[in-house]
Design a protein around this motif. Structure first.
Motif, short mmCIF file in Angstrom:
data_model
loop_
_atom_site.label_atom_id
_atom_site.label_comp_id
_atom_site.label_asym_id
_atom_site.label_seq_id
_atom_site.Cartn_x
_atom_site.Cartn_y
_atom_site.Cartn_z
N ALA A 1 0.83 -1.16 -0.25
CA ALA A 1 0.12 -0.11 -0.06
C ALA A 1 0.84 1.25 -0.02
O ALA A 1 1.52 1.44 0.78
N ASP A 2 0.76 1.93 -1.31
CA ASP A 2 1.60 3.21 -1.18
C ASP A 2 0.86 4.40 -0.80
O ASP A 2 -0.02 4.92 -1.47
N GLU A 3 1.18 5.00 0.27
CA GLU A 3 0.69 6.07 1.02
C GLU A 3 -0.85 5.95 1.25
O GLU A 3 -1.53 6.66 0.45
N PRO A 4 -1.32 4.94 1.56
CA PRO A 4 -2.87 4.61 1.55
C PRO A 4 -3.73 5.62 2.47
O PRO A 4 -5.03 5.62 1.92
N THR A 5 -3.29 6.26 3.03
CA THR A 5 -4.00 7.30 3.65
C THR A 5 -3.93 9.03 3.47
O THR A 5 -4.35 9.59 3.84
N ALA A 6 -2.88 9.12 2.44
CA ALA A 6 -2.67 10.17 1.96
C ALA A 6 -3.60 11.21 1.42
O ALA A 6 -3.54 12.40 1.70
N ASN A 7 -4.56 10.60 0.92
CA ASN A 7 -5.84 11.28 0.64
C ASN A 7 -7.05 11.32 1.29
O ASN A 7 -8.36 11.41 1.06
N LEU A 8 -6.62 10.95 2.70
CA LEU A 8 -7.82 10.72 3.51
C LEU A 8 -7.70 11.77 4.85
O LEU A 8 -6.57 12.12 5.26
N ASP A 9 -8.79 12.02 5.33
CA ASP A 9 -8.62 13.00 6.69
C ASP A 9 -8.07 11.90 7.65
O ASP A 9 -8.02 10.77 7.63
N LYS A 10 -7.70 12.74 8.83
CA LYS A 10 -7.06 12.00 9.89
C LYS A 10 -7.80 10.77 10.49
O LYS A 10 -7.30 9.82 10.63
N LYS A 11 -9.05 10.71 10.71
CA LYS A 11 -9.92 10.00 11.07
C LYS A 11 -10.18 8.77 10.34
O LYS A 11 -9.85 7.52 10.63
#
Lengths: 417, 223
Positions: free
Chosen positions: B168-178
């Motif tokens: 998973a390459d930066e799987p959270t980069a486009n998501l808000d913190k929560k």
């Protein structure tokens, strides 16, 4: 496979406007070909039918050299009784022959006792002639508009419409026909005008008709001789094959110098309309090429754009393990679907267009023929050909973009912005 | 037991006359069913590392083993087959197919890569959509889903073939913190459920905390 086509269709719907415009363009190409083929094909078939079924016949047999003779009605190139019997035997042995009829063609001077003009005539055996040219009576006008039981009796003549109008000759009028025989001596006979014949395009379209026995008397033939034998076959589609067969059989009869005595020609060699028919065929082929170009360029353009716009998507497909051949298949299915949709709409609109044209009959004039009625028709084989071509071209046009998509390196494609 | 073995790999990109050393002499090993994160600033080599492990790219030198396979020696076709059978991918921008519903996106690998029957596919897809918590969103297209829901669908797609390893390459980069924390926790839950090794990259300190093993990269070197 169904899933691949489902994805392909959704991708086409995804770019609605582009798909619609491209599909409309291809539909227009298919429509053009169907309508043009329907109109031009029916015009060609009708004209060939007119020429072969009402005057020229499908094939003609002559003494060798008759057709290329510099004389318009050479009377020295006749076929005698012996020759006619030989030809009859060949024709009777061929199961594809439906009918044949002997003719004498001659030129003469026609007089109504006030004016005189020249006339070209077909001397016929009416019973046989009507079997070779079944539509001959469609061009003729008789007294009380009734077609007589016997088309033409000895002593009767049917004259061309323009000549009748010019000389103010009416049906039942008496006329005198004067002609030179092959020795140059002149003879004349009285005739009653039995009918008037419409003008038709082609060399035999302005000719009158008389009974063959009268022609033999007028030309002072001591023994019955004829100039040509008109031939009709059972299946017009087999014309070339029957022609070749008859030609080889006829060429077996040789003269003292070892040269063939007889010659045979199809209507194509005898009528100038064959050149127009060739032009029509050429234009139909041109139309098909235009359609192929439209399909090729529009689908190639759309699929190239589709690949460039979906590079990241292709990268994702590739990254998660989709085999290159399947990626290629997805794009090919897209091009094929676009072609298929366009074919369906083009065929439906085209067939409907042909139907509408048949309801609103198209009338036009061609040459000296007025009020020609066209009944456009398109054959199943023509529709199948158009459809198969569009499908094949759709696949060919998609091959390059699909191949490009399948060869993309996932790491480059995924990094594409 | 090590699932991933990396022996002294380097990756050098040639851009015109400029050479970019994306990775330099990196060696490491990652155990089966571990939850590993590569961290580091932008340009440190995280994505290159994941691309090399994921058979999307080849190292300039060194060897990479995933399971018993030396993946750097694979040709194009072998790489594609291996990715389809042994690996799962989760992307920063979700990379769901826009013309397919969430259900169909998850179904895609089973249909296009594994060629499984419709009934088997249905059973598996519904189960995993339930596991990632978007079963009620299954008929929605990606543009009808929130960022978190999209990434859940992407996680489900990555896991549907039961791969040994998910990258998973930066799987959270486009998501808000929560949502980011929720996705990482979901990935860990899935690791527990499927015993799949997860390797992800991030530069978010909050997300890093969720990893069990952290490798830090700087200028292409492991620090």
């Amino acid at each position: 496979m169904i899933q691949i086509f489902k994805i392909a269709l959704r991708n086409l719907i995804r770019y609605k406007r582009r798909t619609l415009l491209t599909s409309m363009l291809i539909t227009l190409g298919v429509l053009m070909v169907i309508l043009f083929s329907g109109l031009a094909g029916s015009f060609k078939a009708m004209m060939i039918g007119q020429i072969t079924d009402s005057s020229l016949a499908q094939m003609q047999i002559h003494k060798k050299g008759y057709v290329s003779s510099i004389d318009t009605s050479p009377l020295n190139l006749t076929i005698n009784q012996k020759g006619y019997k030989k030809i009859e035997k060949i024709l009777k042995e061929n199961s594809d022959i439906e009918a044949y009829a002997p003719r004498i063609k001659l030129s003469g001077m026609l007089s109504n006792f006030k004016d005189t003009t020249n006339i070209r005539l077909n001397a016929i055996e009416p019973e046989k002639e009507i079997k070779v040219c079944p539509n001959i009576t469609e061009r003729m006008k008789f007294i009380d508009s009734q077609i007589p039981d016997v088309l033409l009796k000895p002593g009767e003549i049917i004259i061309p419409e323009k000549l009748a109008a010019g000389m103010n000759i009416k049906i039942r009028d008496s006329v005198v026909l004067v002609a030179n025989n092959r020795d140059g001596s002149i003879n004349g006979l009285n005739f009653t005008v039995a009918g008037i014949i419409d003008t038709l395009m082609g060399p035999q379209g302005k000719e009158g008709y008389m009974h063959i026995k009268d022609a033999q008397s007028l030309l002072r033939m001591e023994k019955p001789e004829i100039i040509e034998i008109a031939v009709r076959i059972k299946n017009f589609e087999k014309l070339d094959a029957v022609y070749s067969d008859l030609k080889s059989n006829l060429e077996k009869t040789k003269n003292k110098r070892g040269k063939p005595v007889f010659e045979i020609h199809t209507w194509e060699k005898l009528s100038p309309f064959s050149n127009i028919a060739k032009m029509i065929d050429f234009m139909t082929i041109s139309m098909r090429f235009i359609m192929i170009a439209i399909v090729l360029i529009s689908i190639l353009n759309v699929m190239m754009m589709s690949v460039y716009e979906r590079i990241r998507e292709i990268g994702t497909m590739s990254a998660i393990g989709t085999a290159p051949i399947k990626i290629m298949g997805l794009f090919l299915a897209e091009g094929l679907s676009l072609g298929l949709i366009s074919i369906l709409s083009g065929n439906i609109i085209g067939i409907f267009g042909i139907y509408i044209l048949n309801i609103n009959k198209i009338r036009f004039a061609f040459g000296r023929m007025d009020d020609i009625l066209l009944s456009p028709a398109i054959s199943f084989s023509e529709i199948a050909w158009v459809s198969a071509t569009v499908l094949a071209v759709s696949v060919i046009a998609t091959l390059q973009p699909a191949y490009k998509a399948s060869k993309m390196e996932p790491v480059d494609a995924l990094g594409h912005i | 037991m090590a699932l991933v073995q990396i022996d002294n790999i380097s990756k050098i990109y040639q851009t015109g006359v400029v050479q970019v050393k994306a990775l330099q002499d990196v060696s490491l090993s990652i155990d089966e069913a571990s939850f590993v994160s590569f961290v580091g600033p932008s340009g440190s080599g995280k994505t290159t590392m994941l691309n090399l492990i994921g058979c999307l790219d080849k190292p300039t030198k060194g060897k990479i083993f995933v399971g018993r396979e030396q993946v750097d020696a694979f040709d194009r076709r072998q790489s594609a087959m291996f990715r389809g059978s042994a690996l799962g991918f989760i992307f920063q921008s979700f990379n769901l197919f826009p013309v397919l519903t969430a259900y169909e996106n998850v179904e895609y690998p089973l249909m296009m890569i594994k060629n499984e029957s419709t009934s088997k596919r249905k059973e598996k897809v519904l189960k995993i959509l339930d596991s990632v918590g978007i079963l009620n969103q299954k008929d929605k297209f990606p543009d009808q889903l929130s960022g978190g829901q999209k990434q859940r669908a992407a996680v489900a797609r990555a896991l549907i073939t039961h791969p040994k390893l998910v990258l998973a390459d930066e799987p959270t980069a486009n998501l808000d913190k929560k949502s980011a924390i929720n996705i990482i926790r979901l990935m860990r839950t899935m690791r527990d459920e499927f015993k799949t090794t997860f390797i992800f990259s991030t530069h978010d300190p909050e997300v890093m905390k969720e990893a069990e093993v952290i490798y830090t990269l700087e200028d292409g070197r492991l620090v």
